[in-house]
Structure formats: structure tokens, C-alpha cells
Write a protein that holds these residues in place. Structure first.
Motif, PDB file in Angstrom:
ATOM      1  N   GLN A 149      51.225  50.791  31.859  1.00 22.85           N
ATOM      2  CA  GLN A 149      49.985  50.050  32.115  1.00 22.85           C
ATOM      3  C   GLN A 149      48.780  50.954  31.283  1.00 22.85           C
ATOM      4  O   GLN A 149      47.610  50.796  31.638  1.00 22.85           O
ATOM      5  CB  GLN A 149      49.470  50.120  33.412  1.00 22.85           C
ATOM      6  N   HIS A 150      49.060  51.678  30.594  1.00 23.40           N
ATOM      7  CA  HIS A 150      48.235  52.665  29.691  1.00 23.40           C
ATOM      8  C   HIS A 150      47.338  53.487  30.411  1.00 23.40           C
ATOM      9  O   HIS A 150      45.999  53.798  29.874  1.00 23.40           O
ATOM     10  CB  HIS A 150      47.541  51.856  28.764  1.00 23.40           C
ATOM     11  N   LYS A 151      47.677  53.937  31.545  1.00 22.01           N
ATOM     12  CA  LYS A 151      46.780  54.725  32.437  1.00 22.01           C
ATOM     13  C   LYS A 151      46.884  56.358  32.147  1.00 22.01           C
ATOM     14  O   LYS A 151      45.999  56.990  32.112  1.00 22.01           O
ATOM     15  CB  LYS A 151      46.973  54.538  33.668  1.00 22.01           C
ATOM     16  N   VAL A 152      48.110  56.666  31.507  1.00 24.26           N
ATOM     17  CA  VAL A 152      48.141  57.961  31.149  1.00 24.26           C
ATOM     18  C   VAL A 152      49.265  58.100  30.100  1.00 24.26           C
ATOM     19  O   VAL A 152      50.078  56.947  30.126  1.00 24.26           O
ATOM     20  CB  VAL A 152      48.774  59.067  32.416  1.00 24.26           C
ATOM     21  N   PRO A 153      49.176  58.998  29.169  1.00 25.21           N
ATOM     22  CA  PRO A 153      50.014  59.064  27.963  1.00 25.21           C
ATOM     23  C   PRO A 153      51.644  59.177  28.751  1.00 25.21           C
ATOM     24  O   PRO A 153      51.658  60.107  29.517  1.00 25.21           O
ATOM     25  CB  PRO A 153      49.701  60.174  27.047  1.00 25.21           C
ATOM     26  N   LEU A 154      52.701  58.732  27.954  1.00 22.71           N
ATOM     27  CA  LEU A 154      53.933  59.054  28.356  1.00 22.71           C
ATOM     28  C   LEU A 154      54.230  60.556  28.592  1.00 22.71           C
ATOM     29  O   LEU A 154      55.105  60.972  29.361  1.00 22.71           O
ATOM     30  CB  LEU A 154      54.811  58.581  27.278  1.00 22.71           C
ATOM     31  N   SER A 155      53.754  61.426  27.719  1.00 23.49           N
ATOM     32  CA  SER A 155      54.138  62.861  27.730  1.00 23.49           C
ATOM     33  C   SER A 155      53.504  63.519  28.928  1.00 23.49           C
ATOM     34  O   SER A 155      54.156  64.623  29.275  1.00 23.49           O
ATOM     35  CB  SER A 155      53.209  63.477  26.557  1.00 23.49           C
ATOM     36  N   GLN A 156      52.766  62.865  29.770  1.00 21.37           N
ATOM     37  CA  GLN A 156      52.151  63.486  30.948  1.00 21.37           C
ATOM     38  C   GLN A 156      52.960  63.044  31.940  1.00 21.37           C
ATOM     39  O   GLN A 156      52.587  63.653  33.193  1.00 21.37           O
ATOM     40  CB  GLN A 156      50.677  63.056  31.512  1.00 21.37           C
ATOM     41  N   ILE A 157      53.911  62.266  31.719  1.00 23.36           N
ATOM     42  CA  ILE A 157      54.836  61.919  32.885  1.00 23.36           C
ATOM     43  C   ILE A 157      56.144  62.322  32.901  1.00 23.36           C
ATOM     44  O   ILE A 157      57.089  62.706  33.837  1.00 23.36           O
ATOM     45  CB  ILE A 157      55.087  60.226  32.817  1.00 23.36           C
ATOM     46  N   ILE A 179      61.900  61.641  43.750  1.00 21.98           N
ATOM     47  CA  ILE A 179      60.997  60.205  43.197  1.00 21.98           C
ATOM     48  C   ILE A 179      60.064  60.076  44.072  1.00 21.98           C
ATOM     49  O   ILE A 179      59.204  59.142  43.822  1.00 21.98           O
ATOM     50  CB  ILE A 179      62.181  59.340  42.992  1.00 21.98           C
ATOM     51  N   TRP A 180      60.300  60.178  45.375  1.00 22.85           N
ATOM     52  CA  TRP A 180      59.068  59.681  46.322  1.00 22.85           C
ATOM     53  C   TRP A 180      57.863  60.539  46.495  1.00 22.85           C
ATOM     54  O   TRP A 180      56.839  60.131  47.312  1.00 22.85           O
ATOM     55  CB  TRP A 180      59.865  59.496  47.982  1.00 22.85           C
ATOM     56  N   GLN A 181      57.848  61.545  45.674  1.00 21.97           N
ATOM     57  CA  GLN A 181      56.574  62.580  45.434  1.00 21.97           C
ATOM     58  C   GLN A 181      55.757  62.393  44.247  1.00 21.97           C
ATOM     59  O   GLN A 181      55.097  63.237  43.965  1.00 21.97           O
ATOM     60  CB  GLN A 181      56.968  64.108  45.857  1.00 21.97           C
ATOM     61  N   LEU A 182      56.049  61.252  43.385  1.00 20.55           N
ATOM     62  CA  LEU A 182      55.834  61.358  42.122  1.00 20.55           C
ATOM     63  C   LEU A 182      54.040  60.755  42.473  1.00 20.55           C
ATOM     64  O   LEU A 182      53.858  60.187  42.869  1.00 20.55           O
ATOM     65  CB  LEU A 182      56.451  60.230  41.310  1.00 20.55           C
ATOM     66  N   GLU A 183      53.522  61.761  41.408  1.00 20.82           N
ATOM     67  CA  GLU A 183      52.083  61.442  41.189  1.00 20.82           C
ATOM     68  C   GLU A 183      51.849  60.475  40.243  1.00 20.82           C
ATOM     69  O   GLU A 183      50.855  59.714  40.045  1.00 20.82           O
ATOM     70  CB  GLU A 183      51.249  62.881  41.171  1.00 20.82           C
ATOM     71  N   LYS A 184      52.673  60.675  39.073  1.00 25.43           N
ATOM     72  CA  LYS A 184      52.591  59.726  37.805  1.00 25.43           C
ATOM     73  C   LYS A 184      53.956  59.218  37.557  1.00 25.43           C
ATOM     74  O   LYS A 184      55.171  60.164  37.775  1.00 25.43           O
ATOM     75  CB  LYS A 184      51.718  60.423  36.746  1.00 25.43           C
ATOM     76  N   GLN A 185      54.207  58.252  37.162  1.00 25.25           N
ATOM     77  CA  GLN A 185      55.422  57.632  36.767  1.00 25.25           C
ATOM     78  C   GLN A 185      55.460  56.734  35.678  1.00 25.25           C
ATOM     79  O   GLN A 185      54.306  56.381  35.245  1.00 25.25           O
ATOM     80  CB  GLN A 185      56.144  57.023  37.897  1.00 25.25           C
ATOM     81  N   LEU A 186      56.612  55.879  35.308  1.00 22.89           N
ATOM     82  CA  LEU A 186      56.739  55.153  34.045  1.00 22.89           C
ATOM     83  C   LEU A 186      55.510  53.978  34.114  1.00 22.89           C
ATOM     84  O   LEU A 186      55.004  53.638  33.041  1.00 22.89           O
ATOM     85  CB  LEU A 186      58.093  54.556  33.990  1.00 22.89           C
ATOM     86  N   LYS A 187      55.327  53.456  35.171  1.00 24.69           N
ATOM     87  CA  LYS A 187      54.563  52.323  35.392  1.00 24.69           C
ATOM     88  C   LYS A 187      53.147  52.716  34.959  1.00 24.69           C
ATOM     89  O   LYS A 187      52.415  51.851  34.315  1.00 24.69           O
ATOM     90  CB  LYS A 187      54.465  51.750  37.040  1.00 24.69           C
ATOM     91  N   ASP A 188      52.866  54.080  35.223  1.00 21.95           N
ATOM     92  CA  ASP A 188      51.574  54.369  34.770  1.00 21.95           C
ATOM     93  C   ASP A 188      51.230  54.437  33.114  1.00 21.95           C
ATOM     94  O   ASP A 188      50.273  54.064  32.623  1.00 21.95           O
ATOM     95  CB  ASP A 188      51.280  55.627  35.121  1.00 21.95           C
ATOM     96  N   ALA A 189      52.452  54.712  32.397  1.00 27.11           N
ATOM     97  CA  ALA A 189      52.287  54.667  31.037  1.00 27.11           C
ATOM     98  C   ALA A 189      52.310  53.306  30.316  1.00 27.11           C
ATOM     99  O   ALA A 189      51.750  52.971  29.579  1.00 27.11           O
ATOM    100  CB  ALA A 189      53.357  55.534  30.338  1.00 27.11           C
TER     101      ALA A 189
END
Length: 253
Positions: free
Chosen positions: A66-74, A54-64
Motif C-alpha cells: 500500500q506504499h505506506k513504508v519502503p519494503l526495506s523497512q519491513i 508474526i502477531w507482534q509485527l508493527e510493519k508487514q508486507l501489506k504496508d509496502a
């Protein structure tokens, strides 16, 4: 139809994450269900317990959210067949900005809509509070699975849990139901455990799961190996209890 459950209690240390990831893994392994585990707790324990760094995540739930990325990419698949939407402490840093957004209570429901039809079950691991992330989880779910540890403070927190669910129903107009109340960390050698279990049964009646999760070292050790209890100690008391819970949960509609 996708079943959506929030694993919810405002008290920490009651076995929310332990229940969320073991239930998810068991539904895959023993019921051949497609399961998405959403970790909306900034501690990130559910994802970490299934081996996600979890400390190496490039994308996570917060990004979805905030509509930065689709959930499918997380979504991250795990070795146990569970798909996970992970989080870490960076989610907590976004709580104030997210709390100020219009429609903040529905952010998770909206991002889940794009993927939920791919799954039989969506399980949401809530943080131990009634902040914006827990409200999002309850608003996205149709039922709340409530783990309660066998302690005086665990029992004391029941009124707060019921109050939170009432607020969601009455003020946010969402008909969340109690899917079941789960007794956790039960020690049969301890009179307090027996007394708390009796009090819970008297209060919740048929809403109590018959399954009781025992206090075992193996349940505590399993996350350090990135495994569910079914992989780490398949013949142990913890695995047997969670297998029984799976059967009960699958009867809930």
C-alpha cells in the motif's frame, strides 16, 4: 542475476511453506547465498517457522504493497541467515482494497525492485488460492516451484495449477515457467503415494524434481521450535531430502 521463485499451489497442506522456508535456509547454509523470503500468505507460516513473532509485527508486507513504508523497512533478519518479509492475517483484510487498485497484479514486483539486487534468491510463499496475492507472486517471479502432496486431491488439482499459469502467461503477458514439480508428503508404505508419484512423473516428465520429500514427524515439529529442518533434525530424512532439492534448484536458470 537474482533468481525469483514463487512456491505455488492452490491446494493447502501440500508443503508450500515447509518447502519455502527450508529451501531458503538451505540456500544460505549450504550454498552461502543471500536469500529473501517473501511471505505473501496471510497465514504467515514461513515467517513464524523461522522464529518471527508474526502477531507482534508493527510493519508487514501489506504496508509496502500500500506504499505506506519502503519494503526495506519491513525486512526482518532471522537466526538462520534468511531475510524475511513477514505477513499475518491483517494482509487478508486488505485483499479487497488492494484488488481495486490500478496495476494490482504488479504491486509486489514493483516493491521488490527496490531490494532484489541485494539478494541471490527471492522466494515467495504463496497462499493456497489464485487470488490477487498469488497473482502478484507469480507476476513477480520468473519460475514457479510447485509442491504436490501424494493424495488423490493433490493430483486432481494439477489442471487448476496449469490453468492458472496459462492465464498469467496469456492474459497478463508474463512468461512464468515451471521451475519444477516437487512430490511432498511421500509415504513409501502407502500404495497411493506410489501411484500419485508415478502419475506426476508421467504427466510432467523432466519438469519433475528427482527429489521426493518424505512424510516425517520432524518436518512438522521443526516450526514449533522456530527452526529449519537443518537445525532441528540435521541427520534426518527430511533434511537429507531438502538438501537434495537445493542442489536441483540451483541448477535451474
Amino acid at each position: 542475476m537474482t533468481q525469483k521463485l514463487a512456491v505455488f499451489n492452490m491446494k493447502g497442506g501440500v508443503g508450500k511453506s515447509t518447502t519455502a522456508y527450508n529451501l531458503a535456509a538451505g540456500l544460505v547454509q549450504f550454498r552461502d547465498r543471500k536469500v529473501l523470503l517473501v511471505d505473501i500468505d496471510p497465514q504467515g507460516n514461513s515467517g513464524a517457522a523461522l522464529g518471527i513473532p508474526i502477531w507482534q509485527l508493527e510493519k508487514q508486507l501489506k504496508d509496502a504493497l500500500q506504499h505506506k513504508v519502503p519494503l526495506s523497512q519491513i525486512i526482518i533478519p532471522t537466526s538462520e541467515g534468511v531475510d524475511v518479509v513477514p505477513s499475518n492475517i491483517l494482509l487478508a483484510e486488505e485483499e479487497i482494497p488492494i484488488s481495486g487498485r490500478p496495476g494490482r497484479e504488479l504491486l509486489l514486483r514493483k516493491v521488490l525492485a527496490s531490494v532484489q539486487d541485494q539478494y541471490d534468491w527471492v522466494l515467495i510463499d504463496c497462499p493456497p488460492n489464485i487470488g490477487v496475492f498469488s497473482i502478484n507472486a507469480l507476476m513477480a517471479a520468473s519460475g514457479a516451484l510447485i509442491p504436490v502432496d501424494m493424495s488423490y486431491l493433490g493430483l486432481l488439482g494439477i489442471q487448476g495449477i496449469e490453468r492458472a499459469l496459462t492465464l498469467v502467461r496469456e492474459h497478463l503477458d508474463h512468461p512464468i515457467r515451471i521451475a519444477g514439480v516437487l512430490a511432498t508428503r511421500f509415504d513409501g508404505r502407502n500404495n497411493l503415494s506410489k501411484e500419485v508419484l508415478q502419475c506426476l512423473g508421467d504427466h510432467f516428465g523432466e519438469q519433475m524434481f528427482k527429489t521426493v520429500i518424505p512424510e516425517t514427524v520432524k518436518l512438522r515439529e521443526a516450526p514449533s521450535h522456530g527452526q529449519s529442518i537443518f537445525e532441528y533434525d540435521p541427520q534426518g530424512a527430511g533434511a537429507k531430502a531438502y538438501r537434495a532439492l537445493i542442489e536441483e534448484v540451483c541448477q535451474w536458470q
